[in-house]
Design a protein around this motif. Structure first.
Motif: not given
Ligand code: TYM
Length: 344
Positions: A277-295
């Motif tokens: 349900s991601a709206r484009g690459y912007g969402d993808l990038k933000m979600r990947v950034a989130e998991v990296v930040i959490e890790e």
């Protein structure tokens, strides 16, 4: 007979693991996902030797003070990421003289042509004005690192596969010339994460030597704001489709999905479902950034605690070096005897 120091008998011991990192350039997400994260995950079942290979860093000229500092920072980073010093011997390569000694002895059985074929040597030599003899010899030192411990497994990213294969060839050649001496190691390359690409250019692997270019890499100590910045600018493509792919044109998106997959430990199907349900690459990038930040958040925090206690870090490194010496020194002695040196 001591099963800690003797090769190729079917040992009752746990599989032995050796791996290392050069303290040159910044510690980045590729180092972490391709190597360190796997070391941490496997450490409980194995007997582990993890090294900061400072002698390897010297193959290209270093600022002495910066090298000294980074070497200790890398040690703190291993611990911060979860390397357990009770289960692993964590040490600095130059603290164990057997590595340099073993390298010399192995040089004497290594054909020059094997070294000249190494792709990393060719790449690095092409980028240097003056190429040191040590740069050519680099993989022999790496072979000594591995063989001296009779390591069965060498967990590394894809770019080190050729060097581990060379270590196998050198070990086999020594065994053939002087009798069974070394266990022959296997490279352990992770299925995902073995080749994390640059976020600014997905045709180049993420590397420490380019980590100073803003946008190329996530460095392990980057603050959340910087991580977000780097991912926001990560290269993608014009297809607008979130899927795994070998197509070089889609390498940017593939790289982002790969990073997400290794960190979350989810399957390809689950990853794609997460982005359905991601709206484009912007969402993808933000979600990947989130998991990296959490890790990376807890790792960064622990790192700052560890580096603030230099005496404790030195104590752990001294214990690690002592354990490493107890395995590597008798092995070098065995090599010397077999090769005909008068061993004192
Ligand atoms: P080094 O210091 O370049 O890299 C350390 C580890 O990180 C992995 N790696 C990556 N993995 C995925 N994607 C990337 N972009 C990426 N960049 C780096 C590397 O594959 C490596 O596992 N020669 C070795 C150090 C070494 C060593 C050894 C390793 C010396 N002796 C003995 C194993 C065993 C090196 O320069 O790695």
């Amino acid at each position: 007979m001591d099963d800690m120091t003797t090769a190729n008998q079917t040992p009752a011991r746990r599989p032995r693991v050796f791996s290392g990192m050069q303290p040159s350039g910044a510690f980045h997400l590729g180092n972490y996902l391709g190597a360190l994260k796997q070391w941490v995950q496997g450490q409980d079942e194995k007997e582990n030797f993890f090294c900061i290979v400072d002698l390897h860093s010297l193959t290209v000229q270093q600022d002495p003070a910066a090298l000294r500092q980074r070497t200790r920072e890398f040690a703190a980073m291993y611990l911060a990421a979860g390397i357990n010093p009770d289960r692993c011997s964590l040490f600095i390569q130059s603290h164990v003289a057997a590595h340099a000694e073993g390298c010399w002895l192995l040089n004497c059985v290594t054909p020059l042509g094997w070294l000249q074929k190494m792709t990393q040597f060719k790449d690095k030599a092409a980028r240097q004005e003056s190429v040191s003899a040590a740069l050519l010899d680099y993989p022999v030192l790496m072979a000594a690192d591995i063989l001296l411990y009779d390591a069965n497994e060498v967990p590394v990213g894809e770019d080190q596969k050729q060097h581990v294969e060379l270590a196998r060839n050198i070990g086999e050649r020594f065994n053939h010339l002087y009798g069974e001496t070394f266990a022959i190691p296997e490279p352990m390359i992770p299925k995902v994460g073995a080749r994390i690409m640059g976020l600014d250019d997905a045709s180049r692997k993420m590397s420490g030597s380019n980590a100073h270019i803003r946008g190329h890499a996530v460095r392990l100590l980057d603050e959340p704001k910087e991580i977000e910045y780097v991912f926001k600018r990560a290269v993608t493509d014009s297809h607008g489709e979130i899927r795994f792919s070998d197509d070089p044109e889609r390498a940017g998106v593939n790289n982002l999905l790969g990073i997400y997959k290794v960190i979350t430990g989810r399957s390809e199907e689950q990853v794609l479902a997460d982005f359905a349900s991601a709206r484009g690459y912007g969402d993808l990038k933000m979600r990947v950034a989130e998991v990296v930040i959490e890790e990376l958040g807890p790792i960064r925090e622990r790192y700052h605690q560890l580096i603030a206690e230099p005496a404790e870090l030195d104590r752990l490194l001294a214990i690690g070096a002592e354990r490493a010496r107890s395995v590597a020194a008798p092995k070098v002695r065995e090599m010397m005897e077999k090769m005909g040196l008068v061993v004192a």
